[in-house]
Design an enzyme around this catalytic site. Structure first.
Site, PDB file in Angstrom:
ATOM      1  N   SER A 557       0.870  -1.148   0.068  1.00  0.00           N
ATOM      2  CA  SER A 557      -0.131  -0.035   0.082  1.00  0.00           C
ATOM      3  C   SER A 557       0.912   1.267   0.062  1.00  0.00           C
ATOM      4  O   SER A 557       2.059   1.243   0.229  1.00  0.00           O
ATOM      5  CB  SER A 557      -0.889   0.327   1.263  1.00  0.00           C
ATOM      6  N   TYR A 570      -2.764  -0.635  10.639  1.00  0.00           N
ATOM      7  CA  TYR A 570      -2.785  -0.989   9.151  1.00  0.00           C
ATOM      8  C   TYR A 570      -1.304  -0.763   8.518  1.00  0.00           C
ATOM      9  O   TYR A 570      -0.710  -1.365   7.650  1.00  0.00           O
ATOM     10  CB  TYR A 570      -3.871  -0.357   8.567  1.00  0.00           C
TER      11      TYR A 570
HETATM   12  N1  LIG Z   1      -8.554  -0.358  -1.585  1.00  0.00           N
HETATM   13  C1  LIG Z   1      -7.525   0.384  -1.592  1.00  0.00           C
HETATM   14  O1  LIG Z   1      -7.464   1.504  -1.792  1.00  0.00           O
HETATM   15  C2  LIG Z   1      -6.126  -0.430  -1.297  1.00  0.00           C
HETATM   16  C3  LIG Z   1      -5.032   0.550  -1.223  1.00  0.00           C
HETATM   17  C4  LIG Z   1      -3.993  -0.151  -0.735  1.00  0.00           C
HETATM   18  C5  LIG Z   1      -3.889  -1.374  -0.538  1.00  0.00           C
HETATM   19  N2  LIG Z   1      -4.839  -2.034  -0.445  1.00  0.00           N
HETATM   20  C6  LIG Z   1      -4.832  -3.548  -0.258  1.00  0.00           C
HETATM   21  O2  LIG Z   1      -5.369  -4.292  -1.366  1.00  0.00           O
HETATM   22  C7  LIG Z   1      -6.000  -5.617  -0.760  1.00  0.00           C
HETATM   23  C8  LIG Z   1      -7.247  -5.776  -1.206  1.00  0.00           C
HETATM   24  O3  LIG Z   1      -7.891  -4.987  -0.813  1.00  0.00           O
HETATM   25  P1  LIG Z   1      -9.486  -4.691  -1.377  1.00  0.00           P
HETATM   26  O4  LIG Z   1      -9.699  -3.040  -1.338  1.00  0.00           O
HETATM   27  O5  LIG Z   1      -9.700  -5.020  -2.585  1.00  0.00           O
HETATM   28  O6  LIG Z   1     -10.515  -5.121  -0.203  1.00  0.00           O
HETATM   29  P2  LIG Z   1     -11.525  -6.036  -0.435  1.00  0.00           P
HETATM   30  O7  LIG Z   1     -12.231  -6.081   0.983  1.00  0.00           O
HETATM   31  O8  LIG Z   1     -12.667  -5.767  -1.473  1.00  0.00           O
HETATM   32  O9  LIG Z   1     -10.890  -7.552  -0.601  1.00  0.00           O
HETATM   33  C9  LIG Z   1     -10.009  -8.072   0.378  1.00  0.00           C
HETATM   34  C10 LIG Z   1     -10.418  -9.730   0.361  1.00  0.00           C
HETATM   35  O10 LIG Z   1      -9.703 -10.122   1.421  1.00  0.00           O
HETATM   36  C11 LIG Z   1     -10.407 -11.248   1.895  1.00  0.00           C
HETATM   37  N3  LIG Z   1      -9.730 -11.574   3.346  1.00  0.00           N
HETATM   38  C12 LIG Z   1      -9.749 -10.946   4.366  1.00  0.00           C
HETATM   39  N4  LIG Z   1      -9.104 -11.476   5.450  1.00  0.00           N
HETATM   40  C13 LIG Z   1      -8.634 -12.607   4.920  1.00  0.00           C
HETATM   41  C14 LIG Z   1      -8.123 -13.783   5.550  1.00  0.00           C
HETATM   42  N5  LIG Z   1      -7.719 -13.995   6.800  1.00  0.00           N
HETATM   43  N6  LIG Z   1      -7.751 -14.872   4.642  1.00  0.00           N
HETATM   44  C15 LIG Z   1      -8.200 -14.651   3.481  1.00  0.00           C
HETATM   45  N7  LIG Z   1      -8.896 -13.921   2.680  1.00  0.00           N
HETATM   46  C16 LIG Z   1      -9.151 -12.631   3.525  1.00  0.00           C
HETATM   47  C17 LIG Z   1     -11.736 -10.718   2.125  1.00  0.00           C
HETATM   48  O11 LIG Z   1     -12.675 -11.466   2.543  1.00  0.00           O
HETATM   49  C18 LIG Z   1     -11.884  -9.798   1.155  1.00  0.00           C
HETATM   50  O12 LIG Z   1     -12.663 -10.777  -0.133  1.00  0.00           O
HETATM   51  C19 LIG Z   1      -5.881  -5.506   0.640  1.00  0.00           C
HETATM   52  O13 LIG Z   1      -4.492  -6.281   0.915  1.00  0.00           O
HETATM   53  C20 LIG Z   1      -5.528  -3.990   0.905  1.00  0.00           C
HETATM   54  O14 LIG Z   1      -4.810  -3.747   2.176  1.00  0.00           O
HETATM   55  C21 LIG Z   1      -6.074  -1.510  -0.999  1.00  0.00           C
END
Ligand SMILES: NC(=O)c1ccc[n+]([C@@H]2O[C@H](COP(=O)([O-])OP(=O)(O)OC[C@H]3O[C@@H](n4cnc5c(N)ncnc54)[C@H](O)[C@@H]3O)[C@@H](O)[C@H]2O)c1
Ligand SMILES: [Zn+2]
Length: 680
Positions: A557, A570
């Site tokens: 991130s 986080y």
């Molecule tokens: N959305 C953003 O702006 C953003 C920015 C930077 C980083 N990220 C990172 O991208 C990744 C995905 O984020 P997203 O926005 O698509 O979120 P999201 O919530 O849409 O998807 C995350 C998925 O991870 C799964 N998950 C959570 N805990 C879990 C576990 N213990 N075991 C297996 N699966 C698990 C959830 O069920 C979910 O389907 C994350 O690591 C997040 O930190 C997102």
């Protein structure tokens, strides 16, 4: 063209019925035809046509577009210019001059048999029961005993124009016959009506099957082999998963392959009996098989309870001798004009007590290779039950495997997609960035495993991407080591191995230092820091065993380097993940495994993290409405663009593509430009 010609409609229906039952023919094996008339649009006169299944199609799903359409008068006129068996392959090109209109699908090598036989409807099939008779040492006598004068024996001949002439002559000389058994190959049946041809095909198949059932010796594969009985299901699955990466590495020494595993009863039963080493060495028979299964499988010669280490050591020895044997087979049989050797690795690997691994350029091809070997086992059981299994000799097998016409077909195949043969495991892929990434990797040719907390959601996401040949869903909690191992095991059992891992699972709680509970801290570190460590560890173990390199990509991130507000747990967990990228890049490089990361920021669309509180919280922190958060993030970027899940997915793809083959330890920001998060 106006309405469907009734002859064509009947032919397609009959083909679909025959092809729907695996007892009647193997996948994409066999072909059917019908002769009838249509009005020639040029002359307004009736013209006699033959419709015949085109090259490569499958009977079960045949549609009118899968038929080649030829003028019967012109096709039959080829007999007068046929230059003899040495040059029979030239007749395939001549079929193009017999086509009616645009001709439909490409005519296959078997077109001659269908056109030349004097019957309105012809079926050529590869039923296990028929091939069992066709490959029995005394197949000719058995044919006479089982069918009397109703079915005629045709000695082995490679498919082609001459075989068509042979069968036409047999039909003419035996007007009472319903069809024939083609030695070493399959059956052909005919009829004046479509119903009659179908009934004759089924009668031959069923008569052969019941004869085998009634007359077979009790143990066609010999007595039970002590120590070779199937392991209990859980044990054999665990052993299969432990062996799979090594086996895939063996099958991929010349070129990377996707794998399929099956522990179907036919395979386990075959391996549990004394004759399996002899029969395995005799190889498969039906001409369809050689390209898909190679002439023979690699058979592990250790009992069911052999340890994983012993099995791996022995498999590696056997792989060396398999490759030497294959080279010798090529050298013995190749002529100066033979196509180049296509690779010496086994496509079928049999492990007693455990099951069968089969390989191909994609999962469907690997799965069908396995199905073909099950067909071969059924054929061997039938042939050995009545007499002894005697497939065509090696030189003939080689002629088929390295047939110029087959080589031309392979050369015509479309160029594989960039990620073809690569197996991807994406965690947290049921939603948001993970789902977009899984879609992108699949679109670029990878086989994809979607791992997420909810099995249902993971499977639904996989089903949306494609069939189980393309994507499968598995349940995992990445913070649980046993669950992670199970997900990696499920991946290697689904596709043979693993090449590309995306550590994407995550969740986010925006809290200040004073508000962050110990539980908050643990949860985020367990899922992201520990979770990606566990996934990387289990996957790297499989990748190292495969010896095929690999890619691990972390979705970290912007917050891994930027001190965002109210973000201690986080942000610190993301920083931990980001440093894992560097540490593992340094450590795994010697195995050809690249480790890179993507730093997204502000991906609101499709994100479960944003929808479930984080978005509301961030909106409050920044003082904007929640629905405007995407736009707010866009405005604070240098490019003034909103970042979408697909933008992250594209970055993951590029990191794993051949273009970045020399890059490891890198983070790519995908944030539309945030100066405070520039890497230095
Ligand atoms: N959305 C953003 O702006 C953003 C920015 C930077 C980083 N990220 C990172 O991208 C990744 C995905 O984020 P997203 O926005 O698509 O979120 P999201 O919530 O849409 O998807 C995350 C998925 O991870 C799964 N998950 C959570 N805990 C879990 C576990 N213990 N075991 C297996 N699966 C698990 C959830 O069920 C979910 O389907 C994350 O690591 C997040 O930190 C997102
Ligand atoms: Zn055939």
């Amino acid at each position: 063209m106006s309405d469907l010609n009734p002859t064509v409609a009947e032919l397609v229906e009959r083909s679909n019925r025959l092809g729907a039952d695996p007892k009647n023919t193997n996948y994409a094996g066999g072909n059917t035809s019908a002769k009838g008339t249509e009005t020639d649009p040029v002359t307004g006169e009736d013209v006699e046509l033959v419709w015949v299944k085109g090259s490569g199609g499958d009977l079960g799903t045949l549609a009118p577009a899968g038929l080649a359409v030829l003028r019967l008068d012109r096709m039959r006129a080829l007999v007068d210019v046929y230059p003899g068996i040495e040059r029979e392959d030239e007749m395939v090109a001549a079929f193009d001059y017999c086509l009616h209109g645009k001709g439909g699908a490409a005519p296959s090598i078997d077109t001659a048999m269908h056109g030349l036989v004097d019957a309105k409807h012809v079926d050529h099939l590869h039923p296990d029961s028929g091939i069992a008779i066709a490959t029995a040492a005394d197949g000719e006598e058995l044919t006479a005993t089982i069918f009397g004068d109703q079915v005629v024996w045709v000695p082995w001949r490679r498919p082609g124009f001459q075989l068509g002439l042979d069968i036409a002559e047999i039909k003419e000389k035996n007007p009472q016959a319903r069809g024939c058994v083609l030695g070493g190959h399959g059956i052909t049946a005919w009829g004046d009506t479509s119903a009659e041809a179908e009934a004759n095909s089924l009668w031959i198949i069923e008569t052969a099957a019941s004869y085998i059932e009634e007359h077979s010796k009790a143990e066609p594969f010999g007595p039970a082999l002590e120590g070779y009985a199937p392991l209990p299901e859980a044990e054999r699955r665990a052993k299969a998963a432990a062996l799979a990466p090594t086996v895939r590495g063996i099958a991929s020494a010349d070129r990377p392959m996707v794998g399929h595993f099956t522990d179907t009863e036919e395979v386990l039963d075959f391996l549990a009996h004394a004759e399996h080493p002899r029969l395995g060495a005799l190889g498969t028979s039906c001409p369809d098989h050689f390209l898909r299964t190679k002439v023979k499988p690699l058979v592990l010669d250790l009992p069911s309870d052999a340890s994983v280490e012993d099995s791996i050591a022995r498999l590696q020895e056997l792989a060396v001798s398999y490759r030497e044997d294959y080279q010798a087979y090529y050298d013995r049989n190749a002529t100066p004009d033979s196509p180049a050797i296509r690779g010496k690795d086994p496509l079928i690997v049999l492990v007693p007590g455990v099951g069968m691994f089969s390989f191909g350029k994609d999962k469907q091809t690997a799965r069908v290779a396995g199905e073909f070997y099950v067909n071969a086992i059924n054929v061997m059981r039938g042939a050995e039950g009545l007499s002894s299994y005697a497939p065509i000799d090696e030189a003939e097998k080689f002629r088929i495997e390295y047939w110029a016409l087959e080589e031309a077909k392979l050369q015509r195949m479309p160029k594989p997609k960039p990620l073809a043969t690569r197996v991807a495991l994406v965690t947290g892929a049921a939603s948001g960035i993970g789902l977009a990434t899984a879609r992108k990797l699949a679109a670029e040719g990878a086989a994809v495993v979607i791992a997420d907390l909810s099995l249902e959601k993971a499977q639904a996401a996989a089903a949306e991407i494609g069939s189980t040949d393309v994507a499968v869903g598995v349940q995992v909690d990445v913070s649980d080591a046993a669950a992670v191992q199970a997900a990696v095991d499920a991946t290697v059992l689904a596709f043979g191995g693993v090449d590309l891992v995306v550590n994407n699972a995550g969740l986010s709680l925006s809290r200040s230092l004073l508000e962050t509970t110990e539980k908050d801290w643990d949860l985020q570190h367990d899922v992201m820091a520990k979770g990606s460590f566990l996934v990387a560890q289990a996957a790297a173990r499989a990748m190292i065993a495969q010896g095929m390199g690999g890619d691990i990509v972390y979705i970290s991130s912007k917050n891994s380097i930027f001190a965002g507000p109210n973000n201690v747990a986080y942000g610190a967990a993301k920083a931990d993940q980001a440093h894992q990228v560097r540490l593992l890049a340094a450590e795994l490089g010697e195995h050809g495994i690249k480790v890179n990361g993507v730093n997204p920021d502000g991906v609101v669309q499709g994100s479960g993290i944003f929808a479930s509180g984080w978005g509301a919280n961030r909106a409050a922190v920044y003082g904007v409405e929640e629905q405007d958060l995407g736009k707010f993030y866009a405005q604070r970027t240098i490019l003034k663009r909103e970042v979408l899940p697909d933008n992250i997915a594209n970055a993951v793809y590029v990191l794993c593509s051949a273009e970045l083959s020399h890059t490891t330890g890198l983070h790519i920001p995908v944030d539309a430009g945030v100066a405070a998060a520039f890497l230095r």
